[in-house]
Enzyme design. Structure first.
Site, PDB file in Angstrom:
ATOM      1  CD  GLU A  86      22.104  21.961   9.893  1.00  0.00           C
ATOM      2  OE1 GLU A  86      21.326  22.073  10.858  1.00  0.00           O
ATOM      3  OE2 GLU A  86      22.109  20.979   9.140  1.00  0.00           O
ATOM      4  CE  LYS A 270      18.174  19.638  12.815  1.00  0.00           C
ATOM      5  NZ  LYS A 270      19.295  20.153  12.013  1.00  0.00           N
ATOM      6  CG  ASP A 286       5.901  30.993  18.604  1.00  0.00           C
ATOM      7  OD1 ASP A 286       6.868  30.205  18.709  1.00  0.00           O
ATOM      8  OD2 ASP A 286       5.015  31.108  19.473  1.00  0.00           O
TER       9      ASP A 286
HETATM   10  C1  MEV Z   1      20.606  17.790   9.275  1.00  0.00           C
HETATM   11  O1  MEV Z   1      20.433  19.074   9.821  1.00  0.00           O
HETATM   12  C2  MEV Z   1      19.320  17.297   8.627  1.00  0.00           C
HETATM   13  C3  MEV Z   1      19.357  15.857   8.089  1.00  0.00           C
HETATM   14  O2  MEV Z   1      19.753  14.985   9.149  1.00  0.00           O
HETATM   15  C4  MEV Z   1      17.978  15.535   7.598  1.00  0.00           C
HETATM   16  C5  MEV Z   1      17.774  14.088   7.218  1.00  0.00           C
HETATM   17  O3  MEV Z   1      18.464  13.204   7.747  1.00  0.00           O
HETATM   18  O4  MEV Z   1      16.860  13.835   6.396  1.00  0.00           O
HETATM   19  C6  MEV Z   1      20.373  15.722   7.009  1.00  0.00           C
END
Ligand code: MEV
Length: 430
Positions: A86, A270, A286
């Site tokens: 990413e 995430k 892992d």
């Molecule tokens: C994108 O990979 C991650 C975000 O969505 C994290 C967040 O919203 O805090 C930008």
């Protein structure tokens, strides 16, 4: 960790060519030529090695490997290998690590490397009596478990405790769960723990008259935590038209959203895992185990919430924390077999699993800060699109200098789309 030649401040690193970056990466020649090529070249995992790792191998699958810069963890500089597909992740973590550096860097620590092995005990007459019968034999059971892995024993690891829980309410009624607490030292520990659980099962059955069904570790490794905190000086938060206070308060408001709402918390976490997984992957660990542990831990109080916290100190600086399970290893498995993973660990100069875990949570916290700082101010798309445009340009067939030219054009037109990129490529080739 710690070697002055490995100062992780590398101003302008991102502007260098690929070849120049590689030339700068390992000034003290920490890595052998083979290790260097495994990390920063084309000498990674070969098909023969891959063939021994999993089944039905037909090839290998590559990912970009970038270096997270500016990281100062417990007073030591560290160059952080990050494997991720990413755009913005490596840049975001590096930029935030620079801000945190101005506040003294990341302060991290870990608990003991204790994993939990579970045994599901069914068909006992009376769960309460069976529980006590097991606890009465705890010393013997732990002694037996302690003989299973002589290498781990020599290194100071081994069984630490045995807990027995009664699960009252399940679709099949009540049953018992044994938790074998096992110190796995520098290993991830799955093999040691699973072996120990399998070995103890017959004894547990003999003691209770019951039937041991599952014997497997828990990925909710809540006895193997990594924790990190950081301070960002207030004055360093201002940028563009935003005052430092606006940025700081915007970050705290963004965190409050994640703390209160599971829908937002999932995305917030995430963002943390963008950084965590990139290092976990680069070091051959892992990442599914780390993901499972992180999200289960985020829901440990019955409601899914943020893994991080953000607030202010008495001087009004921004302060952040992150605490999460971190079941990684630096011995065994892919960490030893995969040449890139070995080189990644060497570049970071980690000698214990605790050091690796401390770096990983530092990257996670930096990544979280990068995301919510952007979201709380100009939005995520501005920075993201600039980098995404490069990928779109490459997908449209751009090469060399054309990549940046096409990416800039797409951003200027505010149309970062493959159809437009292809159209421009066609126009330029006429
Ligand atoms: C994108 O990979 C991650 C975000 O969505 C994290 C967040 O919203 O805090 C930008």
């Amino acid at each position: 960790m710690s070697n002055t030649e490995y100062n992780s401040r590398r101003p302008g690193f991102y502007k260098l060519s690929f070849a120049e970056r590689r030339a700068q990466l390992d000034p003290g020649k920490l890595l052998s030529p083979e290790e260097f090529s495994a990390l920063a070249g084309d000498g990674g995992l070969d098909v023969e090695q891959a063939d021994h790792m999993i089944e039905n191998v037909v090839g290998t699958h590559n990912l970009p490997l970038g270096i997270g810069l500016n990281f100062l963890v417990n007073g030591s500089d560290v160059l952080v290998p990050m494997a991720v597909e990413e755009p913005s992740v490596v840049a975001g973590a590096s930029f935030m690590a620079k801000l945190v550096r101005a506040g003294g860097g990341f302060t991290a620590h870990t608990s003991q490397p204790e994993m939990i092995g579970q045994m599901q005990l069914l068909d006992v007459n009376d769960p309460a009596t069976a529980r006590l019968a097991i606890l009465e034999k705890k010393t013997e059971l732990l002694a037996e478990a302690g003989e299973i892995d002589p290498i781990l024993k020599k290194l100071g690891g081994g069984p630490r405790d045995l807990e027995v829980r009664i699960i009252e309410d399940s679709p099949i009624g009540a049953f018992l769960v044994l938790h074998l607490i096992y110190d796995v030292r520098d290993a991830m520990g799955a093999n040691a723990v699973n072996t120990a659980c399998e070995r103890l099962a017959p004894q547990v059955e003999a003691i209770t008259g019951g039937r041991v069904h599952l014997r497997i570790l828990s990925n909710l490794a809540d006895r193997r935590l990594a924790r990190v905190r950081c301070t960002v000086p207030l004055e360093d938060l201002a940028f563009g038209d935003y005052t430092a206070e606006e940025v700081r308060d915007g970050i705290i408001e963004a965190w409050a959203f994640a703390a209160a709402d599971p829908y937002r918390a999932a995305t917030h976490n995430k963002g943390i895992m963008n950084g965590v997984d990139a290092v976990v992957l680069a070091t051959g660990n892992d990442w599914r185990a780390i993901e499972a542990g992180a999200h289960a831990y985020a829901a440990r109080d019955g409601k899914y919430t943020s893994l991080s916290t953000w607030g202010t100190d008495v001087e009004g600086n921004l302060v952040g924390t992150l605490e999460m399970p971190m079941a990684v290893g630096i011995v065994g498995g892919a960490t030893k077999v995969h040449p890139t993973a070995r080189a990644a660990l060497k570049l970071m100069q980690v000698t214990t699993v605790a050091e690796l875990a401390e770096i990983i949570v530092s990257v996670g916290l930096a990544q979280n800060l990068a995301a919510i700082r952007a979201l709380a101010t100009e939005g995520i798309q501005r920075g993201h699109m600039g980098l995404h445009a490069r990928q779109v340009a490459i997908a449209a067939g751009a090469e060399g200098e054309q990549v940046d030219k096409l990416a800039s054009q797409l951003v200027n037109e505010k149309t970062v789309r493959i159809d437009r990129a292809e159209e421009l490529m066609k126009e330029w080739s006429q």
